[in-house]
Design a protein around this motif. Sequence first.
Motif, PDB file in Angstrom:
ATOM      1  N   ILE A 149       0.838  -1.203   0.000  1.00  0.00           N
ATOM      2  CA  ILE A 149       0.000   0.000   0.000  1.00  0.00           C
ATOM      3  C   ILE A 149       0.874   1.254   0.000  1.00  0.00           C
ATOM      4  O   ILE A 149       0.556   2.251  -0.645  1.00  0.00           O
ATOM      5  CB  ILE A 149      -0.983  -0.020   1.186  1.00  0.00           C
ATOM      6  N   GLY A 150       2.007   1.180   0.682  1.00  0.00           N
ATOM      7  CA  GLY A 150       2.924   2.312   0.743  1.00  0.00           C
ATOM      8  C   GLY A 150       3.572   2.661  -0.586  1.00  0.00           C
ATOM      9  O   GLY A 150       4.160   3.739  -0.733  1.00  0.00           O
ATOM     10  N   THR A 151       3.478   1.774  -1.567  1.00  0.00           N
ATOM     11  CA  THR A 151       4.078   2.064  -2.875  1.00  0.00           C
ATOM     12  C   THR A 151       3.220   3.002  -3.709  1.00  0.00           C
ATOM     13  O   THR A 151       3.702   3.549  -4.706  1.00  0.00           O
ATOM     14  CB  THR A 151       4.322   0.773  -3.685  1.00  0.00           C
ATOM     15  N   PHE A 152       1.974   3.230  -3.322  1.00  0.00           N
ATOM     16  CA  PHE A 152       1.093   4.111  -4.079  1.00  0.00           C
ATOM     17  C   PHE A 152       1.376   5.560  -3.701  1.00  0.00           C
ATOM     18  O   PHE A 152       1.262   5.941  -2.542  1.00  0.00           O
ATOM     19  CB  PHE A 152      -0.378   3.757  -3.817  1.00  0.00           C
ATOM     20  N   MET A 160      -0.195   8.011  -1.016  1.00  0.00           N
ATOM     21  CA  MET A 160      -1.634   8.224  -1.162  1.00  0.00           C
ATOM     22  C   MET A 160      -2.396   7.777   0.068  1.00  0.00           C
ATOM     23  O   MET A 160      -3.480   8.265   0.357  1.00  0.00           O
ATOM     24  CB  MET A 160      -2.149   7.463  -2.389  1.00  0.00           C
ATOM     25  N   PHE A 161      -1.836   6.841   0.797  1.00  0.00           N
ATOM     26  CA  PHE A 161      -2.490   6.301   1.968  1.00  0.00           C
ATOM     27  C   PHE A 161      -1.554   6.459   3.150  1.00  0.00           C
ATOM     28  O   PHE A 161      -0.362   6.202   3.051  1.00  0.00           O
ATOM     29  CB  PHE A 161      -2.820   4.820   1.785  1.00  0.00           C
ATOM     30  N   SER A 162      -2.066   6.879   4.265  1.00  0.00           N
ATOM     31  CA  SER A 162      -1.224   7.008   5.449  1.00  0.00           C
ATOM     32  C   SER A 162      -1.877   6.256   6.598  1.00  0.00           C
ATOM     33  O   SER A 162      -3.059   5.947   6.571  1.00  0.00           O
ATOM     34  CB  SER A 162      -1.017   8.472   5.810  1.00  0.00           C
TER      35      SER A 162
END
Length: 163
Positions: A149-152, A160-162
């Motif tokens: 998810i951290g690659t987005f 994009m997501f935190s």
Amino acid sequence: ALQRYVYVSVASEVAAAKGWLPDYLGFYFAAKGDAEKAVADAVGEANAYFVKPSFIYGGDSFGLFPPRVASGYGSAIEELLSGGVFTTLADVLPGLLGVAFRPPVSVDAVAEAVVRQALGECSENALDGTVAINAAADAPAATGLTDFIGTFKDSSGEPMFSK
């Protein structure tokens, strides 16, 4: 004299679900059970140690023969299935349905657990399932899903997501 013998078997929950699997796999579960008994008979119950994973993942590639799931993907699935609703589903669903919601375990954690049992750093004779294996190996929590998810990133390069 042999002080400890460590055998990698199969998780009890998987063996108990064998009726949900094709009959031709029966030999696998019978052989695992026979091997566990042979180890205990040969070295004595107190010296027989077992690591009992369900599904093991690791390495850098996927494969069919033998079946293999790469580390990144396996870690993501382990993280996803290690808590919340998936743990509850695994606890309440019968047979193979419940097993399908149990997290897999990394080959590194399995290897570390085997070494720790062999060296006497783990007093439990049976490490049954991912949670017990990871605890004995002091394995860090799986982060494959969080890492993915951290690659987005957005257009400015920010995540994009935190958390």
